[in-house]
Design a protein around this motif. Structure first.
Motif, PDB file in Angstrom:
ATOM      1  N   UNK A  71       1.324  -1.427  -0.009  1.00  0.00           N
ATOM      2  CA  UNK A  71      -0.217  -0.305   0.051  1.00  0.00           C
ATOM      3  C   UNK A  71       1.140   1.113   0.045  1.00  0.00           C
ATOM      4  N   UNK A  72       1.916   0.696   0.790  1.00  0.00           N
ATOM      5  CA  UNK A  72       2.919   2.408   1.086  1.00  0.00           C
ATOM      6  C   UNK A  72       3.417   2.755  -0.558  1.00  0.00           C
ATOM      7  N   UNK A  73       4.158   1.112  -0.994  1.00  0.00           N
ATOM      8  CA  UNK A  73       4.194   1.723  -2.400  1.00  0.00           C
ATOM      9  C   UNK A  73       3.184   2.384  -3.205  1.00  0.00           C
ATOM     10  N   UNK A  74       2.222   2.296  -3.516  1.00  0.00           N
ATOM     11  CA  UNK A  74       1.313   2.712  -4.520  1.00  0.00           C
ATOM     12  C   UNK A  74       1.027   3.920  -4.061  1.00  0.00           C
ATOM     13  N   UNK A  75       1.114   4.540  -2.998  1.00  0.00           N
ATOM     14  CA  UNK A  75       0.453   5.593  -2.290  1.00  0.00           C
ATOM     15  C   UNK A  75       1.453   6.545  -3.233  1.00  0.00           C
ATOM     16  N   UNK A  76       3.183   6.153  -2.802  1.00  0.00           N
ATOM     17  CA  UNK A  76       4.826   7.033  -3.342  1.00  0.00           C
ATOM     18  C   UNK A  76       4.733   6.734  -4.756  1.00  0.00           C
ATOM     19  N   UNK A  77       3.640   5.783  -5.560  1.00  0.00           N
ATOM     20  CA  UNK A  77       4.388   6.281  -7.056  1.00  0.00           C
ATOM     21  C   UNK A  77       3.041   6.671  -7.259  1.00  0.00           C
ATOM     22  N   UNK A  78       2.124   6.687  -6.564  1.00  0.00           N
ATOM     23  CA  UNK A  78       0.900   8.086  -7.636  1.00  0.00           C
ATOM     24  C   UNK A  78       1.308   9.040  -6.758  1.00  0.00           C
ATOM     25  N   UNK A  79       2.157   9.145  -5.596  1.00  0.00           N
ATOM     26  CA  UNK A  79       2.379  10.812  -5.840  1.00  0.00           C
ATOM     27  C   UNK A  79       3.316  11.214  -5.987  1.00  0.00           C
ATOM     28  N   UNK A  80       3.975  10.883  -6.286  1.00  0.00           N
ATOM     29  CA  UNK A  80       5.532  11.043  -6.905  1.00  0.00           C
ATOM     30  C   UNK A  80       5.892  10.551  -8.702  1.00  0.00           C
ATOM     31  N   UNK A  81       5.080   9.668  -9.092  1.00  0.00           N
ATOM     32  CA  UNK A  81       4.993   9.291 -10.687  1.00  0.00           C
ATOM     33  C   UNK A  81       4.298  10.394 -12.247  1.00  0.00           C
ATOM     34  N   UNK A  82       2.823   9.789 -10.860  1.00  0.00           N
ATOM     35  CA  UNK A  82       1.307  10.068 -11.846  1.00  0.00           C
ATOM     36  C   UNK A  82       0.332   9.490 -11.437  1.00  0.00           C
ATOM     37  N   UNK A  83      -0.575  10.061 -11.008  1.00  0.00           N
ATOM     38  CA  UNK A  83      -1.554  10.147 -10.033  1.00  0.00           C
ATOM     39  C   UNK A  83      -3.055   9.305 -10.669  1.00  0.00           C
ATOM     40  N   UNK A  84      -3.078   7.656 -10.300  1.00  0.00           N
ATOM     41  CA  UNK A  84      -4.371   6.661 -10.415  1.00  0.00           C
ATOM     42  C   UNK A  84      -3.662   5.979 -12.048  1.00  0.00           C
ATOM     43  N   UNK A  85      -1.632   6.414 -11.942  1.00  0.00           N
ATOM     44  CA  UNK A  85      -1.521   5.238 -13.545  1.00  0.00           C
ATOM     45  C   UNK A  85      -1.806   3.904 -12.908  1.00  0.00           C
ATOM     46  N   UNK A  86      -2.743   2.948 -13.646  1.00  0.00           N
ATOM     47  CA  UNK A  86      -2.503   1.438 -13.377  1.00  0.00           C
ATOM     48  C   UNK A  86      -1.996   0.937 -13.577  1.00  0.00           C
ATOM     49  N   UNK A  87      -0.284   1.131 -13.583  1.00  0.00           N
ATOM     50  CA  UNK A  87       0.402  -0.173 -13.535  1.00  0.00           C
ATOM     51  C   UNK A  87       1.066  -0.129 -12.265  1.00  0.00           C
ATOM     52  N   UNK A  88       0.505   1.336 -11.471  1.00  0.00           N
ATOM     53  CA  UNK A  88       1.457   0.832 -10.463  1.00  0.00           C
ATOM     54  C   UNK A  88       0.859  -0.438  -9.376  1.00  0.00           C
ATOM     55  N   UNK A  89      -0.534  -0.511  -9.993  1.00  0.00           N
ATOM     56  CA  UNK A  89      -1.476  -1.257  -9.735  1.00  0.00           C
ATOM     57  C   UNK A  89      -1.078  -2.523  -9.689  1.00  0.00           C
TER      58      UNK A  89
END
Length: 115
Positions: A71-89
């Motif tokens: 969950x922290x990875x997903x939060x961090x990826x959406x904050x620092x890279x691209x909000x809502x990007x489904x690849x990070x899920x």
């Protein structure tokens, strides 16, 4: 036990939130992309294995550590890279599966060596 959980959650925050922030803030251009690949394909999976193996020591109390880490990875990826990007899920799901598999393997190995 609570001390261990707090330490592992702090480590998860450092690995899953601070490292991507450092990559975005201080490494520019192609080197930044290389650092992100290193994080996504080496550091984060290895950390998922480590946290899962630790959680396998006491699965009743520590089962949430791989979930928190993903969950922290997903939060961090959406904050620092691209909000809502489904690849990070997908990445978060893979890290979760890696952590759970390591946790189960660690639990079974621990039971075999003790029993």
């Amino acid at each position: 036990m609570k001390k261990n959980i707090i330490l592992w959650v702090a480590a998860s925050i450092a690995v899953m939130l601070a490292l991507p922030w450092l990559a975005v803030a201080f490494v520019k251009g192609d080197a930044g992309m290389a650092v992100c690949f290193l994080l996504f394909f080496a550091v984060n999976p290895l950390y998922s294995v480590l946290i899962g193996a630790f959680a396998g020591k006491d699965i009743r109390h520590l089962w949430s550590l791989p979930v928190i880490s993903a969950a922290l990875f997903l939060i961090g990826a959406w904050i620092f890279f691209d909000m809502g990007e489904t690849a990070f899920i997908l990445y978060a799901a893979v890290y979760l599966v890696i952590g759970i598999m390591a946790m189960l393997i660690s639990m079974f190995v621990r039971k075999k060596t003790q029993g």
